[in-house]
Enzyme design. Structure first.
Site, PDB file in Angstrom:
ATOM      1  N   GLN A  79       0.802  -1.210   0.000  1.00 46.59           N
ATOM      2  CA  GLN A  79       0.000   0.000   0.000  1.00 46.59           C
ATOM      3  C   GLN A  79       0.842   1.271   0.000  1.00 46.59           C
ATOM      4  O   GLN A  79       0.317   2.376   0.127  1.00 46.59           O
ATOM      5  CB  GLN A  79      -0.931  -0.006   1.217  1.00 46.59           C
ATOM      6  CG  GLN A  79      -1.938  -1.133   1.186  1.00 46.59           C
ATOM      7  CD  GLN A  79      -2.758  -1.240   2.461  1.00 46.59           C
ATOM      8  OE1 GLN A  79      -2.646  -0.414   3.368  1.00 46.59           O
ATOM      9  NE2 GLN A  79      -3.595  -2.267   2.543  1.00 46.59           N
ATOM     10  N   HIS A 111      -0.957   0.295   5.487  1.00 47.85           N
ATOM     11  CA  HIS A 111      -1.510   1.336   6.357  1.00 47.85           C
ATOM     12  C   HIS A 111      -0.559   2.516   6.566  1.00 47.85           C
ATOM     13  O   HIS A 111      -0.212   2.877   7.697  1.00 47.85           O
ATOM     14  CB  HIS A 111      -1.930   0.734   7.705  1.00 47.85           C
ATOM     15  CG  HIS A 111      -3.128  -0.147   7.597  1.00 47.85           C
ATOM     16  ND1 HIS A 111      -3.877  -0.525   8.696  1.00 47.85           N
ATOM     17  CD2 HIS A 111      -3.724  -0.748   6.527  1.00 47.85           C
ATOM     18  CE1 HIS A 111      -4.877  -1.311   8.300  1.00 47.85           C
ATOM     19  NE2 HIS A 111      -4.791  -1.460   6.977  1.00 47.85           N
ATOM     20  N   TYR A 168     -10.611  -9.648   9.671  1.00 43.37           N
ATOM     21  CA  TYR A 168     -10.696 -10.176   8.313  1.00 43.37           C
ATOM     22  C   TYR A 168     -10.926 -11.682   8.311  1.00 43.37           C
ATOM     23  O   TYR A 168     -11.672 -12.214   7.486  1.00 43.37           O
ATOM     24  CB  TYR A 168      -9.416  -9.862   7.533  1.00 43.37           C
ATOM     25  CG  TYR A 168      -9.284  -8.406   7.155  1.00 43.37           C
ATOM     26  CD1 TYR A 168     -10.221  -7.781   6.329  1.00 43.37           C
ATOM     27  CD2 TYR A 168      -8.224  -7.652   7.628  1.00 43.37           C
ATOM     28  CE1 TYR A 168     -10.104  -6.458   5.993  1.00 43.37           C
ATOM     29  CE2 TYR A 168      -8.092  -6.320   7.286  1.00 43.37           C
ATOM     30  CZ  TYR A 168      -9.029  -5.719   6.471  1.00 43.37           C
ATOM     31  OH  TYR A 168      -8.907  -4.402   6.129  1.00 43.37           O
TER      32      TYR A 168
END
Length: 410
Positions: free
Chosen positions: A120, A184, A301
């Site tokens: 990310q 993140h 999750y």
């Protein structure tokens, strides 16, 4: 890379409601059926107050049309309007370009520092400085490669007159601690009317890092407030507290990828990713704790409770609004414009997983209606902005990313 101007690719969206006499966009925020009808992941969880989730569906009466203005962008992330009506667009692998309102895509701007684009990471948000007309400064956030790992940093530089490079680059903020991970990073940027810069950060996702969202000695999982040169405003809430990093504005966040300053009030609103359930809209006030990971909606999750499974905890704030199931929110902006006057004051939120722009009708700091825009585009919407004429602009997080304009049909 394929860079194609595609303004002819337009789709007409007619979102019908009862006819209005004046033909303007009209919103119906009266109590009604919620927009979201799927089962929640957080089975059995109850909102803390009425309207905190599953707001009534609202519809825009006016016919809308969207046009793909440019394509071939590689995972575009941030979108910022220049005073001349053109757009600065970041691409995750580390490039920034100017894209004209007519769809001409410029070459990569030179002079940017290297990024760590794993996972990310990469080049993230970009904004134009409040004194751009005098100093041509732009600001951007990125995952910075460092010894032992990486973390989110913010840099600024002067955009050359021809838009081809940034000069006098300075790194004005480095999130600490450095961590060897790929998730993140946050990170969205916004200037408040007083010239203070807000920077949103994630807590780096991995379970060993999660507790740092509650640790004032860490920048992880925080909203940051700094001056435009990176120095610390002396009225920040934790200035002078032993063991606290003075840049911190608020704590207890998971992964904040949207921040918007509310017109008129100057209030800071942030948007953060939940797990399976629990994407949040927060009214982000100084010194407050927004709960993560000790209080959150949704589930892990892999299933099962997040920590003890609490959705409320003494000393922490509730989100103004949350989504379960999630929409995976990206950037956000408050609407102000002439094209859709009835939307003024609404919060627009880019949605990655659910591939739309969420329009949230806000009254008295509560969400009283929700609409999904651009849903027929079928692409992950990463960032959203408002053009000079009030049209909505967005970028899509795809290998063949697009710059899209949503406007009233003529």
């Amino acid at each position: 890379m394929r860079l194609i101007v595609s303004a002819a690719s337009a789709s007409l969206l007619v979102l019908a409601a009862a006819c209005g006499a004046n033909g303007e966009a009209r919103q119906d925020a009266s109590p009604g059926a919620p927009l979201e009808t799927r089962p929640a992941n957080g089975s059995g969880q109850e909102p803390a107050f009425a309207g905190q989730t599953r707001a009534p569906a609202v519809r825009t009466e006016q016919a809308l049309t969207h046009a793909v203005v440019a394509s071939g962008l590689e995972r575009p992330w941030g979108l910022a309007l220049l005073p001349d009506g053109n757009w600065l667009v970041t691409e995750k692998p580390g490039r920034m370009r100017i894209v004209t309102a007519q769809g001409q895509v410029g070459q990569p701007i030179q002079g940017l520092p290297p990024v760590d684009a794993r996972g990310q990471g990469g080049l993230l948000d970009v904004i134009v400085g409040p004194s751009f007309d005098q100093d041509r400064r732009i600001y951007w956030s990125y995952a910075e490669p460092r010894e032992g790992g990486n973390a989110t940093s913010v840099a600024r530089g002067r955009l050359s007159q021809d838009g081809g490079r940034v000069e006098d680059v300075q790194v004005i903020f480095r999130a600490l601690p450095t961590y060897d991970g790929d998730k993140h990073f946050g990170s969205s940027l916004a200037f408040a009317p007083d010239g203070k810069l807000f920077v949103t950060l994630g807590e780096r996702s991995d379970k060993p890092m999660r507790p740092q969202a509650q640790d004032l000695g860490s920048h992880m999982g925080k909203t940051i407030r700094i001056n435009a040169d990176g120095s610390v405003p002396q009225d920040n809430p934790f200035v002078g507290r032993d063991g606290a990093r003075p840049e911190i504005w608020s704590l207890g966040h998971r992964n904040v990828q949207g921040v918007a300053i509310q017109p008129g009030t100057g209030a800071v609103w942030t948007i953060e990713h939940g797990t399976r359930g629990g994407d949040e809209v927060n009214l982000d006030r100084p010194g407050l704790n927004y709960g993560w990971p000790d209080a959150a909606y949704g589930v892990e999750y892999a299933g099962g409770a997040i920590n003890a499974g609490d959705t409320e905890k003494a000393g922490t704030e509730q989100p103004i609004y949350y989504w379960d199931p999630v929409i995976a929110p990206g950037g956000a902006v408050f609407y102000q414009g002439a094209m859709f006057p009835r939307w003024n004051g609404n919060l627009l939120v880019a949605a990655l997983k659910e591939k739309h722009v969420a329009r949230l009708v806000i009254e008295n700091d509560r969400v009283v209606g929700e609409e999904r825009l651009l849903s027929d585009l079928g692409e992950r919407v990463r960032d959203v902005a408002v053009g000079p004429d009030g049209a909505i602009w967005a970028v899509t997080d795809e290998d063949d990313g697009k710059l899209v304009r949503l406007a009233a049909a003529r």
